[in-house]
Design a protein around this motif. Structure first.
Motif, short mmCIF file in Angstrom:
data_model
loop_
_atom_site.label_atom_id
_atom_site.label_comp_id
_atom_site.label_asym_id
_atom_site.label_seq_id
_atom_site.Cartn_x
_atom_site.Cartn_y
_atom_site.Cartn_z
N ILE A 126 0.85 -1.20 0.00
CA ILE A 126 0.00 0.00 0.00
C ILE A 126 0.88 1.25 0.00
N GLU A 127 1.97 1.20 0.73
CA GLU A 127 2.90 2.33 0.76
C GLU A 127 3.37 2.65 -0.66
N ARG A 128 3.71 1.61 -1.42
CA ARG A 128 4.17 1.83 -2.80
C ARG A 128 3.07 2.43 -3.66
N LYS A 129 1.82 2.02 -3.41
CA LYS A 129 0.70 2.61 -4.18
C LYS A 129 0.61 4.11 -3.90
N CYS A 130 0.78 4.49 -2.63
CA CYS A 130 0.73 5.92 -2.26
C CYS A 130 1.86 6.66 -2.98
N VAL A 131 3.06 6.09 -2.92
CA VAL A 131 4.22 6.74 -3.55
C VAL A 131 3.97 6.90 -5.05
N ASP A 132 3.46 5.85 -5.69
CA ASP A 132 3.19 5.94 -7.13
C ASP A 132 2.13 6.99 -7.45
N PHE A 133 1.13 7.09 -6.57
CA PHE A 133 0.09 8.09 -6.79
C PHE A 133 0.70 9.49 -6.79
N PHE A 134 1.51 9.78 -5.78
CA PHE A 134 2.12 11.12 -5.71
C PHE A 134 3.10 11.34 -6.86
N THR A 135 3.83 10.29 -7.22
CA THR A 135 4.75 10.41 -8.35
C THR A 135 3.98 10.81 -9.61
N GLU A 136 2.86 10.13 -9.83
CA GLU A 136 2.10 10.41 -11.05
C GLU A 136 1.47 11.79 -11.05
N ILE A 137 0.89 12.21 -9.92
CA ILE A 137 0.28 13.55 -9.94
C ILE A 137 1.35 14.64 -10.04
N LEU A 138 2.59 14.27 -9.71
CA LEU A 138 3.68 15.24 -9.85
C LEU A 138 4.49 14.97 -11.11
N ASN A 139 3.83 14.35 -12.08
CA ASN A 139 4.41 14.13 -13.41
C ASN A 139 5.74 13.39 -13.42
N GLY A 140 5.92 12.47 -12.49
CA GLY A 140 7.13 11.65 -12.49
C GLY A 140 6.83 10.28 -13.08
N GLY A 195 4.15 11.89 6.07
CA GLY A 195 4.46 12.64 4.85
C GLY A 195 4.91 11.69 3.77
N VAL A 196 5.24 12.26 2.62
CA VAL A 196 5.81 11.44 1.56
C VAL A 196 7.01 12.18 0.99
#
Ligand code: PLP
Length: 379
Positions: free
Chosen positions: A60-74, A234-235
């Motif tokens: 689940i932690e990785r899903k959160c990280v991926d979500f933030f990565t994607e909304i921040l265009n990474g 935080g992330v």
């Protein structure tokens, strides 16, 4: 609940209902996670490497990280990150990997930067230069240019504020990049402290531009500020190359020791992921919009009664001259020298703002000398 618990709970609930001066959203409810409180969840080590201890929520932690990565265009293949104990740890991590990339670099940051950064720099023993801020809290680019010019022999680490604590001011990435080009700085690192705005900017029109498509090296966001969490978290997101430079394997837990702390909170990723799923992008956008509208209303109502309130762009932070002690205490208003702010986070209502305006009106009548002449100039 025994008496002391009831007492503590009531005190906290009262305080939570009343505050207007801190960037902490309160529109969440995580009672459904109560069963998890009977398990010792521990995301020890790297979120991508399983440990021999498997009571974790790393998936689940990785899903959160991926979500933030994607909304921040990474690109999740190029960006790595983890759920931290808060914005401060994320900033410490960014500065840490920046130091490993450029051990003799100088860190540049503005005087409006969060107080914890000075401590982080001290812990890491990084040479640093404080740059002047403009009146609105944004870094003074001329002062930055002058300081950079003197140290062109050294790599530069830019610690940028994407929303300062006091006035939600944004250091402009394009201006920083223009300076880097102008002075032909070859070795540099850009960290963005987006503690509050990182969870807002991707969901509003014309938000600040600071994401991975603009070439930043790392971003830190608080999870308990705009998103809201009962436990601070935080992330932090960094380019994988930076994480790889600090990765060491540890045999005791059989995972990579890439994070600042050892044992790590596995409960907060569940909260964050649940919140994102429940709201969806649409809900997150609506939430941000509602908050911007409430901030606009707050600014207008203050101006109507003669208070020179102001905001940076569409900020949720409304800045105004420091009111009397009784108002500061009643609404838990954070102050910095002559200014105070109200932060219109989700969970704050129009009724609360109206109550503040009424109190301020009284305050002006009773303490006129505290307001006028006002040292703060509206720009
Ligand atoms: C709140 C804040 C921090 C620190 O974040 P924590 O989550 O409290 O550790 C850092 N930078 C800025 C700009 C902040 O507003």
């Amino acid at each position: 609940m025994s008496d002391w618990k009831q007492e503590v709970f009531e005190k906290m609930t009262k305080a939570s209902n009343a505050f207007l001066g801190y960037p902490l959203a309160k529109d969440f409810s995580y009672e459904k996670f109560a069963p998890f409180l009977n398990i010792c969840i521990n995301n020890v080590g790297d979120p991508e490497c399983p440990s021999t201890l498997t009571i974790d929520s790393k998936e689940i932690e990785r899903k959160c990280v991926d979500f933030f990565t994607e909304i921040l265009n990474g690109d999740p293949k190029k960006i790595w990150g983890y759920i931290t104990s808060g914005g401060t740890e994320g900033n410490l991590y960014g500065l840490y990997v920046a130091r490993e990339a450029f051990p003799n670099a100088i860190v540049y940051y503005s005087e409006s930067t969060h107080y914890s950064v000075k401590k982080n720099l001290h812990l890491l023993k990084q040479p640093n230069i404080v740059i002047r801020s403009q009146e609105n809290g944004e870094i003074d680019y001329e002062d930055l240019e002058a300081s950079l010019s003197f140290r062109r022999d050294r790599p530069a680490i830019f610690f940028l504020n994407i929303g300062t604590t006091m006035t939600e001011a944004v250091d402009k990435l394009d201006k920083i990049k223009a300076l880097i080009r102008k002075l032909a700085i070859k070795d540099f690192y850009i960290h963005c402290d987006a503690a509050f705005l990182g969870a807002i900017a991707p969901f509003v029109d014309n938000g600040p531009k600071f994401d991975f498509s603009h070439g930043v090296d790392s971003i830190s966001i608080s999870g308990h500020k705009f998103l809201g969490s009962p436990i601070p978290c935080g992330v932090v997101l960094v380019k994988r190359s930076h994480r790889d430079r600090v990765a060491h394997s540890v045999s005791y837990v059989d995972t990579l020791d890439t994070t600042i702390s050892g044992s790590r909170n596995g409960l907060c990723p569940l909260f964050i992921w649940d919140f994102i799923q429940e709201k969806g992008i649409k809900g997150l956008k609506e939430r941000a919009k509602y908050s911007q509208e409430l901030a606009r209303y707050t600014e207008q109502e203050m101006k109507k009664i003669g208070i020179p309130a102001w905001r940076n762009n569409e900020a949720l932070t409304v800045v105004f001259p420091k009111p009397s002690k009784s108002i500061r205490t009643k609404f838990q208003l954070a102050c910095d020298e002559s200014i105070a702010h109200v932060i219109c986070v989700p969970g704050i209502t129009k009724e609360q703002i109206d109550e503040l305006i009424l109190d301020l009106k009284d305050d002006i009548n009773n303490h006129e000398d505290e307001y006028f002449p006002n040292p703060y100039v509206i720009t």
